[in-house]
Design an enzyme around this catalytic site. Sequence first.
Site, PDB file in Angstrom:
ATOM      1  N   ARG A   1     -47.192   3.162  38.071  1.00 45.44           N
ATOM      2  CA  ARG A   1     -47.731   4.335  37.369  1.00 45.44           C
ATOM      3  C   ARG A   1     -49.252   4.430  37.408  1.00 45.44           C
ATOM      4  NH1 ARG A   1     -48.005   6.057  31.035  1.00 45.44           N
ATOM      5  NH2 ARG A   1     -48.276   8.286  31.416  1.00 45.44           N
ATOM      6  N   LEU A   2     -49.718   5.626  37.753  1.00 42.11           N
ATOM      7  CA  LEU A   2     -51.103   6.024  37.543  1.00 42.11           C
ATOM      8  C   LEU A   2     -51.096   6.972  36.355  1.00 42.11           C
ATOM      9  CD1 LEU A   2     -54.057   5.934  38.678  1.00 42.11           C
ATOM     10  CD2 LEU A   2     -53.491   8.030  39.913  1.00 42.11           C
TER      11      LEU A   2
ATOM     12  N   CYS B   1     -48.137   8.537  41.145  1.00 42.97           N
ATOM     13  CA  CYS B   1     -47.500   7.245  41.053  1.00 42.97           C
ATOM     14  C   CYS B   1     -46.885   6.869  42.390  1.00 42.97           C
ATOM     15  CB  CYS B   1     -46.404   7.285  39.983  1.00 42.97           C
ATOM     16  SG  CYS B   1     -46.950   7.975  38.406  1.00 42.97           S
TER      17      CYS B   1
ATOM     18  N   GLY C   1     -46.071  12.819  40.716  1.00 42.68           N
ATOM     19  CA  GLY C   1     -46.599  14.169  40.850  1.00 42.68           C
ATOM     20  C   GLY C   1     -47.139  14.737  39.557  1.00 42.68           C
TER      21      GLY C   1
ATOM     22  N   ASP D   1     -44.978  15.283  31.429  1.00 45.73           N
ATOM     23  CA  ASP D   1     -44.203  16.218  32.231  1.00 45.73           C
ATOM     24  C   ASP D   1     -42.936  15.567  32.783  1.00 45.73           C
ATOM     25  OD1 ASP D   1     -45.739  14.589  33.872  1.00 45.73           O
ATOM     26  OD2 ASP D   1     -46.256  16.154  35.298  1.00 45.73           O
TER      27      ASP D   1
END
Length: 615
Positions: A54-55, A2, A82, A106
């Site tokens: 965001r990815l 991201c 990450g 996560d």
Amino acid sequence: MCGISGFCNFDQDYVRKRPFWETILSDMHRRLARRGNDDSGIWLSRHAGLSHARLSIRDIRNGSQPMVRRKDGRLCAIAYNGEIYNTDELIPELAAAGFTFTTTSDTEVLLNAYLCYGPEFVTRLNGIFAFALWEETAGRLMLCRDRAGVKPLFYAQTGRTIVFGSEPKALFCHPDLTPEIDKNSLLELLAVGPARTSGNGVFKGMREVLPGHYMIVSPDGCSDHLYWDLTSREHTDSYPDTVANVSFLVRDAVRRQMISDVPVCTFLSGGIDSSIVTAIAADYMRGQGETLNTFSFDFAENDLYFQSNSFQPERDLPYVNIMRDHCKTNHTYLECDERTLADALYTAVDAKDLPGMTDVDASLLYFCSLVAKQNKVALTGECADEIFGGYPWFYRRELLERDGFPWSADIRARTVFLSEDVVRTDELAEYSYARYQESLAKVPLLPGETGEAKKRRQVAYLNIKWFMQTLLDRMDRTSMYSGLEARVPFADHRIMEYVFNVPWEMKYQNGVEKTLLRDACADLLPDALLHRKKSPYPKTYHPGYERILVERLGAIVNDPNAPVAPLIDQKKALRFMASHKELGQPWFGQLMAGPQLMAYFIQLNDWMKKYRLSL
């Protein structure tokens, strides 16, 4: 993966002008949208604001950020970039401590781990990460970066305000920050570039959180905390045990990094490093009943123009084909022509916010844009050479014993058309040597370590702290510009910690570099790959590329209004362009010679123009 950004000031109440500051936060994530265009979000409190592009890789539906959690009267918000690879080990401990999880992201694990353990929770993480975590109750901001420095995090202070982001471009959305350069910027660009002194953001006043560090920002100011670094210890394992340990660590790192809610691919260059990663990943995918996608890169008409040399003795293509058949992958061949490569030099500046490794950056950026059309996550073989000793300066005596950075052997090669009126050659040499000496002073030597053992320890340290950082920087920007998450299994901190202390005699045997890695992964590769001499990232040998560079640099040299014009001696530059461009020695690394020097100044001029920078 991201893009994160935001700001903090304990003397200011952002909520009083909420619409204005929320607009700034939105502008920030829009500037970083290429890093992740699947989702975006902002969060604002009295003294801090967070922004996120965001990815979506894990928990695609529920992992939106900034994420906020409350526990026992404490409120925390995070913007994170990450991947954490050991969440399965962290979650049971946190659940036993009374924490609950409403997502499989996560990001939530990070928040709960902070609430449970405090800032030192980062020592428990295995992953690549940069994050900004705001604890509302305590009134403090934590900025943190992973051990190897895979993920970037820049910051700048203006008055009592700290502004931060994944890339410099986001910081300049803040109304108090304007792009500027100073003398230090020029010295970084001309003396050590395309590398950067760790923590130096090149723009005036811009810094970067150091790898293995976190910062705490509170009403009392900023404090920097080291939570990880390379350490030296006696290596007592036998060679068979060392091989077994490396074998486990490499395989475990690759398998951990296959975790994703979207398909994972690999870059397959035909070299030993990417082939090892591909072999492990392909086996993992077969266990899932799937076929691994792999991608190789080359340049148009290199079959006609390739020139064998000591750094690049042969082409990669035959070895790519061997590994494709060996691992039975779904392989795609990608190619770049000289015009596309030259045009991508400018896009690479957009991606990095700085001039970089010229056509090495530009070609990788173009290739990543093609890979991103099929996959969102890629594993690479990056960092193995720095850790296992694959570069010539690890074993070629004249480079190993150089009193200075071995990948920048001769500062004069950088200055062949520089104006002495602006930057003196000896001044650049002094700056480079000072950075070299500063780094040597930090090398963790064993008691009594002297002579060749000391020198090899120093070279290993310099490669991880300098050369590897340059390549990680390149990999992050060129991949994330197209929303592609590039993972680097060899940069797992357990591998770095262990191999850093393995004696050179175990890493290099019988004139073969990376013997230890080859022996540890011998069962994964066909003999032709296992015994192949190292070959670096490919470059074009097409004469048309050099002609384009001469034309474009010539236009700059002949334009008195070009931003870079004060740096260039016109007569010297024209004379250089009229001669053969391959310098006797590369001026950076193995691949950057005459054409790349021209391309570097083309990028430098473009960067100055885009950011309206003047000398």
